[in-house]
Design a protein around this motif. Structure first.
Motif: not given
Length: 238
Positions: A103-107, A159-163
């Protein structure tokens, strides 16, 4: 290893650029490599940056680890080269076994993206784990670590990065199980995990196809099991 980096480069740069006429908002120059803690992942980061990509380089420790130091040394060396790096590498803390870190990585990735930039071209999952040993002597914790990293980690990456991939109709790329890669004794749990990753890719491909996200298993024939996830080592050229 270099041949795989080259194959990925051709696939990412040439093919994705062909799609830009179809998807005007695509950002073909931005790629996430989930683990530069491996020799293969680190090589992909430097190779893609040399070709002009902006690369988010995932690392468990993006500051004090050996891979981080090797990457910083490579970047400093290239500053004084007659042909400086055309792209950029941005180290990111990333651990596929921890959802809080993801989650921190995506932010952090979002904070580095330009105004109006909606996504990235590709996510290359180079994260993985290998323990060799016969079943009767291996610890159960080693099996659990391989399954947690190789299988559950692959799903967490999606899940984390498909967005970041939906807006660009980008690519989610995994290291597949090449022919003969897992040959030899002591690879029961590892081979089981690699077969499961291939199945994950099949199912993710079906699920993400309506959104235009391509899910790819790269053929790693020619690489041994150990070569997939071995750590980088200092080289005299550095």
């Amino acid at each position: 290893l270099f041949s795989i980096a080259g194959a990925l480069l051709i696939y990412l740069i040439c093919k994705v650029r062909d799609d830009t006429a179809e998807v005007a908002e695509s950002q073909p120059g931005t790629v996430l490599v989930t683990s530069a803690d491996t020799a293969l992942g680190l090589q992909l980061c430097t190779h893609l940056a040399n070709k002009g990509c902006r690369v988010f380089a995932g690392m468990r420790d993006a500051q004090d680890s050996l891979p981080a130091k090797l990457l910083n040394g490579w970047l400093k060396m290239r500053e004084y080269n007659e042909e400086p790096v055309r792209g950029v590498i941005i180290p990111m803390q990333l651990d596929v076994t921890r959802e809080d870190v993801l989650r921190d990585t995506t932010s952090a990735m979002g904070a580095h993206m330009n105004a109006g930039e909606r996504g990235i071209a590709a996510v290359i999952n180079t994260s993985g784990s290998l323990f060799r040993g016969r079943v009767e002597v291996q610890e159960a914790q080693q099996w659990e670590h391989m399954l947690k990293t190789n299988i559950i980690g692959s799903l967490r990456v999606a899940k984390a990065f498909v967005g970041f991939l939906r807006p660009t109709r980008g690519r989610l790329i995994y290291l597949g199980a090449g022919a003969g890669q897992g040959s030899g004794d002591g690879l029961v749990a590892f081979n089981a995990s690699r077969a499961a990753v291939e199945k994950c890719v099949d199912e993710l491909r079906k699920e993400l196809q309506p959104y235009g996200v391509r899910v790819v298993a790269l053929d790693t024939t020619g690489l041994t099991a150990e070569a997939l996830y071995k750590a980088p080592v200092p080289h005299s050229k550095y």
